[in-house]
Design a protein around this motif. Structure first.
Motif, mmCIF file in Angstrom:
data_model
loop_
_atom_site.group_PDB
_atom_site.id
_atom_site.type_symbol
_atom_site.label_atom_id
_atom_site.label_comp_id
_atom_site.label_asym_id
_atom_site.label_seq_id
_atom_site.Cartn_x
_atom_site.Cartn_y
_atom_site.Cartn_z
ATOM 1 N N ALA A 269 0.832 -1.206 0.000
ATOM 2 C CA ALA A 269 0.000 0.000 0.000
ATOM 3 C C ALA A 269 0.864 1.252 0.000
ATOM 4 O O ALA A 269 0.628 2.185 -0.772
ATOM 5 N N GLY A 270 1.878 1.284 0.844
ATOM 6 C CA GLY A 270 2.773 2.438 0.906
ATOM 7 C C GLY A 270 3.529 2.656 -0.391
ATOM 8 O O GLY A 270 3.759 3.797 -0.807
ATOM 9 N N GLN A 271 3.931 1.563 -1.045
ATOM 10 C CA GLN A 271 4.646 1.702 -2.313
ATOM 11 C C GLN A 271 3.717 2.192 -3.422
ATOM 12 O O GLN A 271 4.135 2.972 -4.277
ATOM 13 N N VAL A 272 2.462 1.769 -3.406
ATOM 14 C CA VAL A 272 1.501 2.273 -4.398
ATOM 15 C C VAL A 272 1.367 3.785 -4.234
ATOM 16 O O VAL A 272 1.396 4.538 -5.212
ATOM 17 N N VAL A 273 1.233 4.244 -2.987
ATOM 18 C CA VAL A 273 1.101 5.685 -2.731
ATOM 19 C C VAL A 273 2.316 6.437 -3.253
ATOM 20 O O VAL A 273 2.191 7.427 -3.979
ATOM 21 N N THR B 168 4.700 -7.224 -8.079
ATOM 22 C CA THR B 168 5.484 -8.456 -7.960
ATOM 23 C C THR B 168 4.726 -9.519 -7.174
ATOM 24 O O THR B 168 3.958 -9.217 -6.261
ATOM 25 N N ALA B 169 4.961 -10.767 -7.555
ATOM 26 C CA ALA B 169 4.399 -11.935 -6.868
ATOM 27 C C ALA B 169 2.905 -11.745 -6.577
ATOM 28 O O ALA B 169 2.439 -11.996 -5.467
ATOM 29 N N TRP B 170 2.166 -11.308 -7.586
ATOM 30 C CA TRP B 170 0.750 -10.988 -7.394
ATOM 31 C C TRP B 170 -0.056 -12.222 -6.992
ATOM 32 O O TRP B 170 0.161 -13.325 -7.492
ATOM 33 N N SER B 171 -0.990 -11.996 -6.087
ATOM 34 C CA SER B 171 -2.012 -12.976 -5.744
ATOM 35 C C SER B 171 -3.246 -12.197 -5.318
ATOM 36 O O SER B 171 -3.145 -11.026 -4.916
ATOM 37 N N ALA B 172 -4.405 -12.828 -5.401
ATOM 38 C CA ALA B 172 -5.654 -12.151 -5.068
ATOM 39 C C ALA B 172 -5.654 -11.617 -3.634
ATOM 40 O O ALA B 172 -6.312 -10.616 -3.338
ATOM 41 N N LYS C 63 -3.514 -9.953 -2.230
ATOM 42 C CA LYS C 63 -2.864 -8.636 -2.177
ATOM 43 C C LYS C 63 -3.799 -7.493 -2.600
ATOM 44 O O LYS C 63 -3.442 -6.330 -2.462
ATOM 45 N N MET C 64 -4.998 -7.831 -3.099
ATOM 46 C CA MET C 64 -5.899 -6.797 -3.600
ATOM 47 C C MET C 64 -6.259 -5.773 -2.525
ATOM 48 O O MET C 64 -6.342 -4.582 -2.799
ATOM 49 N N GLY C 65 -6.484 -6.201 -1.295
ATOM 50 C CA GLY C 65 -6.829 -5.275 -0.218
ATOM 51 C C GLY C 65 -5.743 -4.238 0.014
ATOM 52 O O GLY C 65 -6.033 -3.038 0.118
ATOM 53 N N GLY D 116 -3.718 1.334 -0.957
ATOM 54 C CA GLY D 116 -2.774 2.305 -1.510
ATOM 55 C C GLY D 116 -3.436 3.226 -2.518
ATOM 56 O O GLY D 116 -3.187 4.438 -2.523
ATOM 57 N N ILE D 117 -4.285 2.669 -3.363
ATOM 58 C CA ILE D 117 -5.021 3.481 -4.343
ATOM 59 C C ILE D 117 -5.885 4.511 -3.621
ATOM 60 O O ILE D 117 -5.905 5.692 -3.979
ATOM 61 N N GLU D 118 -6.606 4.084 -2.592
ATOM 62 C CA GLU D 118 -7.483 4.989 -1.842
ATOM 63 C C GLU D 118 -6.679 6.103 -1.170
ATOM 64 O O GLU D 118 -7.070 7.273 -1.245
#
Length: 136
Positions: free
Chosen positions: A50-54, A82-86, A88-90, A95-97
């Motif tokens: 989340a922090g990296q998305v921000v 990286t290493a995506w899995s469902a 991680k969506m939360g 981060g998007i929010e």
């Protein structure tokens, strides 16, 4: 208006982005992948998706501003995680929010792609963001 965002009836809903963007401007801006680094190149939010998305979106906003653009001019965003899995969506959406509130990114966002990758160019980088914008 240079960019029109829409989600035609019958397309998958609800999603946090529009399905279609129409750019009518004449100047196109392509922003290279942005990651969670500060201005000196130091890692930000190590181990925190989340922090990296921000931070990556903060850097995206700086790049857009350098071209005279804002997120309202963006016709497409592409996220590599990286290493995506469902599971991680939360964290990703948190981060998007946070970035949307801090940077004033309208919701729903422009069309976006989220692509899972094995790794990015350095082991601490969890997300990279590319943006395409259209200006008059």
């Amino acid at each position: 208006m240079t960019v029109q965002l829409l989600s035609p009836e019958g397309m998958l809903a609800p999603v946090p982005y529009h399905h279609v963007s129409i750019g009518t401007g004449s100047r196109q801006v392509y922003l290279a992948g942005q990651i969670a680094r500060d201005q000196q190149g130091n890692p930000v939010a190590t181990g925190d998706l989340a922090g990296q998305v921000v931070q990556a979106l903060r850097n995206t906003a700086r790049g857009l501003a350098g071209a005279g653009a804002t997120f309202s001019d963006v016709v497409h965003l592409r996220f590599f995680v990286t290493a995506w899995s469902a599971e991680k969506m939360g964290d990703f959406m948190a981060g998007i929010e946070r970035a949307s509130q801090e940077l004033g990114i309208a919701q729903p966002m422009p069309p976006a792609s989220l692509i899972g990758v094995d790794q990015l160019f350095e082991p601490d980088v969890l997300v990279e963001v590319e943006a395409t914008a259209v200006l008059d």
